[in-house]
Structure formats: structure tokens, C-alpha cells
Scaffold this motif. Structure first.
Motif, mmCIF file in Angstrom:
data_model
loop_
_atom_site.group_PDB
_atom_site.id
_atom_site.type_symbol
_atom_site.label_atom_id
_atom_site.label_comp_id
_atom_site.label_asym_id
_atom_site.label_seq_id
_atom_site.Cartn_x
_atom_site.Cartn_y
_atom_site.Cartn_z
ATOM 1 N N LYS A 1 0.828 -1.204 0.000
ATOM 2 C CA LYS A 1 0.000 0.000 0.000
ATOM 3 C C LYS A 1 0.861 1.252 0.000
ATOM 4 C CE LYS A 1 -2.195 3.451 2.352
ATOM 5 N NZ LYS A 1 -1.537 4.717 2.618
ATOM 6 N N LEU A 2 1.863 1.293 0.876
ATOM 7 C CA LEU A 2 2.722 2.468 0.985
ATOM 8 C C LEU A 2 3.501 2.713 -0.312
ATOM 9 C CD1 LEU A 2 4.018 1.947 4.637
ATOM 10 C CD2 LEU A 2 2.527 3.793 3.842
ATOM 11 N N LYS A 3 3.906 1.642 -0.984
ATOM 12 C CA LYS A 3 4.644 1.802 -2.241
ATOM 13 C C LYS A 3 3.724 2.263 -3.362
ATOM 14 C CE LYS A 3 8.036 -0.437 -5.203
ATOM 15 N NZ LYS A 3 8.922 -1.629 -5.391
ATOM 16 N N ASP A 4 2.567 1.605 -3.481
ATOM 17 C CA ASP A 4 1.654 1.894 -4.589
ATOM 18 C C ASP A 4 0.979 3.260 -4.446
ATOM 19 O OD1 ASP A 4 2.275 -0.596 -5.545
ATOM 20 O OD2 ASP A 4 0.381 -1.530 -4.955
ATOM 21 N N GLU A 5 0.584 3.629 -3.218
ATOM 22 C CA GLU A 5 -0.212 4.832 -3.012
ATOM 23 C C GLU A 5 0.591 6.037 -2.555
ATOM 24 O OE1 GLU A 5 -3.503 4.061 -0.424
ATOM 25 O OE2 GLU A 5 -4.198 2.323 -1.568
ATOM 26 N N ASN A 6 1.722 5.790 -1.873
ATOM 27 C CA ASN A 6 2.456 6.898 -1.256
ATOM 28 C C ASN A 6 3.869 7.072 -1.784
ATOM 29 O OD1 ASN A 6 0.625 5.459 0.997
ATOM 30 N ND2 ASN A 6 0.540 7.660 1.301
ATOM 31 N N GLY A 7 4.303 6.162 -2.643
ATOM 32 C CA GLY A 7 5.661 6.257 -3.172
ATOM 33 C C GLY A 7 6.726 5.973 -2.134
ATOM 34 N N LEU A 8 6.394 5.137 -1.139
ATOM 35 C CA LEU A 8 7.315 4.822 -0.049
ATOM 36 C C LEU A 8 7.753 3.366 -0.148
ATOM 37 C CD1 LEU A 8 5.357 6.534 2.882
ATOM 38 C CD2 LEU A 8 7.259 7.464 1.555
ATOM 39 N N ASP A 9 9.035 3.143 -0.047
ATOM 40 C CA ASP A 9 9.576 1.792 -0.218
ATOM 41 C C ASP A 9 10.033 1.265 1.136
ATOM 42 O OD1 ASP A 9 10.462 -0.544 -1.283
ATOM 43 O OD2 ASP A 9 12.134 0.310 -2.407
ATOM 44 N N TYR A 10 9.164 0.520 1.801
ATOM 45 C CA TYR A 10 9.481 -0.079 3.104
ATOM 46 C C TYR A 10 9.358 -1.589 3.020
ATOM 47 C CZ TYR A 10 9.153 4.500 5.376
ATOM 48 O OH TYR A 10 9.358 5.800 5.746
ATOM 49 N N ALA A 11 10.254 -2.278 3.694
ATOM 50 C CA ALA A 11 10.142 -3.722 3.863
ATOM 51 C C ALA A 11 9.198 -4.000 5.024
ATOM 52 C CB ALA A 11 11.510 -4.329 4.137
ATOM 53 N N ALA A 12 8.689 -5.224 5.079
ATOM 54 C CA ALA A 12 7.750 -5.580 6.143
ATOM 55 C C ALA A 12 8.364 -5.403 7.524
ATOM 56 C CB ALA A 12 7.278 -7.020 5.950
ATOM 57 N N ASN A 13 9.685 -5.633 7.648
ATOM 58 C CA ASN A 13 10.326 -5.514 8.966
ATOM 59 C C ASN A 13 10.572 -4.057 9.374
ATOM 60 O OD1 ASN A 13 12.447 -4.898 7.253
ATOM 61 N ND2 ASN A 13 13.956 -6.135 8.356
ATOM 62 N N GLU A 14 10.180 -3.118 8.507
ATOM 63 C CA GLU A 14 10.277 -1.695 8.851
ATOM 64 C C GLU A 14 8.907 -1.103 9.208
ATOM 65 O OE1 GLU A 14 13.929 0.089 6.346
ATOM 66 O OE2 GLU A 14 12.313 -0.733 5.100
ATOM 67 N N ILE A 15 7.928 -1.975 9.367
ATOM 68 C CA ILE A 15 6.569 -1.559 9.712
ATOM 69 C C ILE A 15 6.162 -2.224 11.024
ATOM 70 C CG2 ILE A 15 4.147 -1.617 8.997
ATOM 71 C CD1 ILE A 15 5.185 -1.699 6.079
#
Length: 404
Positions: free
Chosen positions: A86-100
Motif C-alpha cells: 500500500k505504501l509503495k503503490d499509493e504513497n511512493g514509499l519503499d518499506y520492507a515488512a520488517n520496517e513496519i
């Protein structure tokens, strides 16, 4: 021997952790209603819509499957992966699952981030008007709130130069809320880019970007601060399901940030509450993956109400109103009415004015002093159109009744 007095043993932080005027006004409205009085309340920032049926059904199905046990402290992997997408597709944010890190509401996600970063004596920039829990949490961590005020003529957004001038070697964190509670203001991309330049100029400044109202947007475009060049490593992005999906009582939020910070936030959460509700997390998976038709229907209704509010408030002589491009709040400046009278009753403060509007005109609001601005009043239009129309009429009638 003197009688035992428990009040003398209470920690000072307990008295500093009350949402004050918000709680007081909503409680007073309930008390008057219980006495049979007709009260139109614009106090609480809670959607008046029920949680969409497909999300409720997903929670029930998860319970039937036995998904009612402890969850991992950071949240179930499937939800963290879905949020990363969601964060990548909608917000342009590249986070791995372990960063959430999934939390028991966005409020806890904010507390986790502040407690993981702020040590006693660290300065935290709060952009006034601000949500009262920011200051409460900063003080709980031992931080020093540095409050920068912007008024209605600035659309309640402090210019970057003012923020830059407030930075010191002790500054650790800036809390940004866009879209904003209580003002409905949204920072544009150029405004955020200018803020990012200020952040880059400081050797250790972090930004907590609270984006809980991102889907309740009427005008303009949402930009996540961490999506700007160089800001990912400087940011914690906080969001949740309460406002946009009408899931306030489900208590589910999250924070995304650099891995070392995510580890620290999870460690703190483990010691205080542990993982969020398991079957609620599975319901949230459905909320993210299903079509957003219900979310859009709610947003459209809020926009209708926003237009009602703007029309009613701009018709009141002396009241000043900034644009409301998002959220379900209005924050009119009523400074011109302070000092006016109703009979022998003098409106010597915005708190007095709100009390008088409730007692004499049956409309419950929240004084702006609760949000760092003693010239304004917050009106929540997360209520039905008929109730809102009645409340706005009473609000206008009250203000128009005051004499110099």
C-alpha cells in the motif's frame, strides 16, 4: 498518624496526560442530553458511519477460524506485507515488512515513535494548531515542546523559515500532521519540499509524519513527506484504519520507518501492550485489499458536509475561516467575538465562549486553546447532515447575538 492520601503519591505525568477540553466538552454535552436537553454536538472526531460490512464480516470469519490468540508484537506478517505494498503503490514509499510496526491504534504508534526517539531535554517542534496528544506524549517522554504558531491568514501552516529559526542543537523531532487535525490544512508538495530542505540542514532532525486523514481529501493531492528525496531515513510515517475506514473502536494503526527505529518501537510496544488484536488485523487485510467504494462514499459525504460548513461559517460577519481541503474539521477564528457580551456575560476567552454556546444555544464545540490556538474553535462535521445543519444554525445564532 495522618490519614493515608493516595493523591499525594500520584506521578506528575498522570496530571499531564489528559486531553482536557475535548473530553470536558464532549462529557458535558452527554450530561446535558441525559437531562433531556437537545444538544447538537460537534466535538468528537469520530466517523458517524459504521465500519463497512465486508470488514466486519472478515473479522467474524477470522474469529470462526480461531484467529483469536496473541499476535506477533510487530503485527502479522501478511498485514505488514500488505501495508508495504500500500505504501509503495499509493504513497511512493519503499518499506520492507520488517520496517513496519502494527500498533493498537495510530495513537500508540505515535507514542512508540516518540518514546523510541526522544530523551529528557530533547526539543520537539510542534506546529500549532496541533493535536493535543502530541504535546502529552512529548512531555511523557521528557521532551521539551517547542511550539510554533501559524494563524488563519497563513492557512495554519508555519513557513519553513520560521521552523528553521526555531532549530537548535537540542532539536530531535518535528511532528507534521497533513491533512491536519484540527484545521483540515494540507501541506502541498512544494511546501513539503521547502520543509525537507530545512530538515536536511540539521544534523539529527527527524520528522514524524501523521497521515491518518489521507483518504479524507477534497482538494489538492496527498504527498507523503518520506517520499521526498532524502527524507525516507529522516522520517517516521504514521497511519491507521480509524478515520478512513470508520474503524475507530477497532484500535489499529501502524508506523513505518528505518529498520533500527522499527526495532526500537517494537521493543517498547512489547513492554507496554504487546501485539495488536489478531482478528482485527485480518479484517484490516480485507480493508486494504477490497475495493474502496465505501471509503469513497464516506469521503463524498464529508465533502458535502464541508461545503455546508464553509457556506454557514463564511456568512457570519467577523468570523475568519481558512480553506478546508481535507478531514472533517473546521477551525474558524473567532477572535473578533472575544470580549463581546451577551447581557452581563463577557466572552473573555474562547473557553468561556464555547461554554456559553453549549449552555445557552445547545451546540457543543471544542475551544481552540486545546490545540494551541486560543482564538479559534474546532467544529467536527463527522455527523449527519441534519444534525450538522442544526448545529451550524445554533452556532451562527449564538455568535450573532453577541454585542460589543
Amino acid at each position: 498518624m495522618a490519614p493515608f492520601d493516595i493523591s499525594s503519591l500520584l506521578a506528575r505525568r498522570a496530571s499531564q496526560s489528559d486531553e482536557g477540553a475535548i473530553v470536558r466538552m464532549s462529557q458535558r454535552a452527554r450530561e446535558l442530553r441525559a437531562k433531556g436537553q437537545d444538544i447538537a454536538s460537534l466535538t468528537i472526531g469520530e466517523p458517524d458511519f459504521d465500519t463497512p460490512a465486508h470488514i466486519q464480516a472478515a473479522a467474524a470469519e477470522a474469529m470462526r477460524k480461531g484467529l483469536t490468540h496473541y499476535s506477533p508484537v510487530t503485527g502479522i506478517l501478511e498485514l505488514r506485507q500488505a501495508l508495504a505494498k500500500k505504501l509503495k503503490d499509493e504513497n511512493g514509499l519503499d518499506y520492507a515488512a520488517n520496517e513496519i510496526v502494527i500498533a493498537n491504534g495510530a495513537k500508540q504508534a505515535i507514542a512508540n515513535a516518540v518514546l523510541a526517539l526522544v530523551e529528557p531535554g530533547d526539543e520537539v517542534i510542534l506546529l500549532s494548531p496541533y493535536w493535543v496528544s502530541y504535546e502529552i506524549t512529548v512531555r511523557l517522554a521528557g521532551g521539551v515542546p517547542i511550539i510554533l504558531k501559524a494563524d488563519v491568514d497563513e492557512d495554519f501552516k508555519a513557513p519553513p523559515a520560521r521552523i528553521a529559526a526555531a532549530l537548535t542543537e537540542r532539536t530531535k523531532l518535528l511532528i507534521l500532521n497533513s491533512p491536519s487535525n484540527p484545521t483540515g490544512a494540507v501541506w502541498s508538495r512544494p511546501e513539503l519540499e521547502a520543509l525537507a530542505e530545512v530538515v536536511k540542514s540539521h544534523p539529527r532532525l527527524m520528522v514524524l509524519s501523521d497521515e491518518i486523514y489521507e483518504y479524507i481529501l477534497f482538494d489538492g493531492k496527498m504527498t507523503s513527506f518520506a517520499s521526498l528525496p532524502g527524507m525516507r531515513e529522516r522520517s517516521i510515517t504514521v497511519n491507521g484504519f480509524s478515520k478512513s475506514f470508520a474503524m475507530t473502536g477497532w484500535r489499529l494503526g501502524y508506523a513505518a520507518g528505518p529498520a533500527p527505529l522499527a526495532v526500537a518501537m517494537a521493543r517498547l510496544q512489547s513492554g507496554i501492550t504487546a501485539g495488536a488484536n489478531s482478528f482485527v488485523q485480518h479484517a484490516a487485510l480485507t480493508a486494504l485489499s477490497a475495493p474502496r467504494d465505501d471509503v469513497e462514499k464516506m469521503r463524498a459525504r464529508y465533502e458535502i458536509r464541508r461545503d455546508m460548513v464553509v457556506k454557514a461559517l463564511t456568512a457570519i460577519p467577523g468570523l475568519r475561516l481558512a480553506p478546508i481541503p481535507a478531514t472533517f474539521y473546521a477551525f474558524p477564528d473567532v477572535g473578533a467575538f472575544l470580549g463581546r457580551k451577551a447581557g452581563n456575560h463577557v466572552m473573555d476567552s474562547v473557553d468561556t465562549l464555547c461554554d456559553w454556546l453549549l449552555e445557552e444555544h445547545g451546540v457543543a464545540t471544542v475551544p481552540g486553546s486545546a490545540f494551541g490556538d486560543p482564538s479559534c474553535i474546532r467544529l467536527s462535521f463527522a455527523t449527519g447532515e441534519a444534525e450538522l445543519e442544526k448545529a451550524l444554525a445554533r452556532f451562527a445564532e449564538g455568535l450573532n447575538r453577541l454585542s460589543a
